[in-house]
Write a protein that holds these residues in place. Structure first.
Motif, PDB file in Angstrom:
ATOM      1  N   LEU A  80      55.891   3.994  47.638  1.00 63.44           N
ATOM      2  CA  LEU A  80      54.587   3.431  48.009  1.00 63.44           C
ATOM      3  C   LEU A  80      54.454   2.007  47.483  1.00 63.44           C
ATOM      4  N   ALA A  84      53.933  -1.232  49.847  1.00 64.38           N
ATOM      5  CA  ALA A  84      52.800  -2.141  49.663  1.00 64.38           C
ATOM      6  C   ALA A  84      53.270  -3.557  49.390  1.00 64.38           C
ATOM      7  N   ASP A  88      52.626  -6.904  51.478  1.00 68.83           N
ATOM      8  CA  ASP A  88      52.121  -8.125  50.839  1.00 68.83           C
ATOM      9  C   ASP A  88      52.949  -9.331  51.227  1.00 68.83           C
ATOM     10  N   TYR A 118      38.837  -1.834  40.929  1.00 67.58           N
ATOM     11  CA  TYR A 118      39.565  -0.565  40.852  1.00 67.58           C
ATOM     12  C   TYR A 118      39.358   0.080  39.484  1.00 67.58           C
ATOM     13  N   LEU A 168      45.091  -7.541  49.223  1.00 61.24           N
ATOM     14  CA  LEU A 168      44.826  -6.100  49.252  1.00 61.24           C
ATOM     15  C   LEU A 168      46.121  -5.312  49.071  1.00 61.24           C
ATOM     16  N   PHE A 169      47.166  -5.690  49.784  1.00 66.56           N
ATOM     17  CA  PHE A 169      48.467  -5.026  49.621  1.00 66.56           C
ATOM     18  C   PHE A 169      48.972  -5.160  48.188  1.00 66.56           C
ATOM     19  N   THR A 171      47.266  -5.554  45.450  1.00 69.92           N
ATOM     20  CA  THR A 171      46.497  -4.701  44.548  1.00 69.92           C
ATOM     21  C   THR A 171      47.022  -3.273  44.589  1.00 69.92           C
ATOM     22  N   ILE A 172      47.302  -2.764  45.796  1.00 65.40           N
ATOM     23  CA  ILE A 172      47.872  -1.419  45.926  1.00 65.40           C
ATOM     24  C   ILE A 172      49.224  -1.348  45.220  1.00 65.40           C
ATOM     25  N   TYR A 173      50.021  -2.398  45.368  1.00 67.20           N
ATOM     26  CA  TYR A 173      51.332  -2.433  44.708  1.00 67.20           C
ATOM     27  C   TYR A 173      51.184  -2.354  43.192  1.00 67.20           C
ATOM     28  N   VAL A 175      48.736  -1.170  41.382  1.00 67.21           N
ATOM     29  CA  VAL A 175      48.250   0.145  40.964  1.00 67.21           C
ATOM     30  C   VAL A 175      49.382   1.169  41.019  1.00 67.21           C
ATOM     31  N   ALA A 176      50.161   1.156  42.108  1.00 70.97           N
ATOM     32  CA  ALA A 176      51.247   2.131  42.264  1.00 70.97           C
ATOM     33  C   ALA A 176      52.348   1.906  41.238  1.00 70.97           C
TER      34      ALA A 176
END
Length: 302
Positions: A80, A84, A88, A118, A168-169, A171-173, A175-176
């Motif tokens: 994931l 992400a 990005d 988050y 946004l991508f 940020t997901i990266y 977090v993961a």
């Protein structure tokens, strides 16, 4: 199993590592523009060239067991993170070619404000007075940088939106990859995510950038490898390596604010490379970013 990250890590080095890693990433947009390949191809080569280097470093630093595959849960999270990060880079590199250098750096670092959000919503963290003040000071500094350095116009709208999507991508990266770092050491975690990102980017690069570019050269295969090697080593191995090490030991607010080092440095890069000399408002904005980083590190006495 990959050995987990040590429970007692030298966390005192996390903040300098985060700032240094963010500083390395500040040169990414310049290298993307200097590359003689398409934006998708430069993103692919950044990941594809960095993946084996990271695997070698993980083996050297952690020993033979450090390159074994983790459990299914960690492997899924690493995938994931790679997906992400591929998203990005894909949208960010496209945005870099469609907007100004200042816009691409500033808007792509909107993760500065998404990460604390988050932390507040998902992690139920509360901001102390120093952290809330730091976020406000950072917002003021970014507004000064954006108001004078960036050019907001319909001509750059598509590029600006792509750079915001990149935030946004990213940020997901972050977090993961932080979740992966809970059970996997920094270098193996980044190596897995980088390999997954390269796999995701390969078909995109072949589809979008395989047609001949100017002069009959392929937009996929570099003629000059220096820029893409700079992206792979400087941005991915060193920059992301330091950031992946640091995210395990820092709160989301400090991670997000540290990303603002990039637009401050980009102002200097623009002045040297493109003659975009920063004025007093830009210098004031950069100074506020530095002040925000200092405030965010203050203890909350409440």
């Amino acid at each position: 199993m990959i050995p987990p990250a040590p429970s007692v890590a030298p966390a005192r080095w996390a903040f300098p590592a985060m700032v240094t890693g963010s500083a390395c990433l500040a040169f990414g947009p310049l290298l993307v523009r200097l590359a003689d390949v398409g934006p998708m191809a430069s993103a692919f080569w950044r990941m594809a060239l960095a993946a084996p280097l990271l695997l070698i470093l993980a083996r050297v630093v952690g020993g033979k067991g450090s390159v074994a595959l983790p459990g299914p849960g960690s492997l899924w999270l690493a995938g994931l993170a790679g997906f992400a990060f591929a998203g990005d880079l894909a949208v960010w590199h496209l945005g870099i070619m469609r907007t100004t250098l200042a816009n691409s750096t500033l808007l792509a670092n909107a993760a500065t404000f998404l990460l604390p959000l988050y932390g507040l919503v998902a992690l139920r963290q509360r901001l102390g007075r120093p952290q809330a003040l730091a976020l406000g000071v950072a917002a003021a500094g970014m507004a000064l940088l954006l108001g004078r350095s960036a050019e907001l116009s319909p001509q750059h709208l598509a590029g600006d939106l792509l750079c915001l999507a990149a935030a946004l991508f990213y940020t997901i990266y972050l977090v993961a990859i932080e979740k992966v770092r809970g059970v996997v050491a920094a270098l193996p975690a980044l190596a897995l995510a980088t390999f997954a990102g390269a796999v995701c980017l390969a078909p995109l690069a072949m589809f979008f950038d395989s047609s001949p570019a100017g002069g009959g050269a392929s937009a996929f295969w570099p003629q000059d490898w220096t820029p893409v090697l700079g992206l792979a080593i400087g941005s991915q191995v060193i920059g992301q390596g330091l950031i992946v090490y640091a995210v395990r030991h820092l709160p989301p607010l400090v991670i997000g604010l540290s990303l603002l080092v990039q637009p401050a440095i980009s102002a200097g890069v623009g002045a040297i490379r493109f003659g975009e000399v920063p004025g007093p408002w830009e210098l004031a904005g950069a100074a506020l970013v530095v002040v925000a980083l200092v405030i965010a590190r203050l203890p909350d006495r409440a």
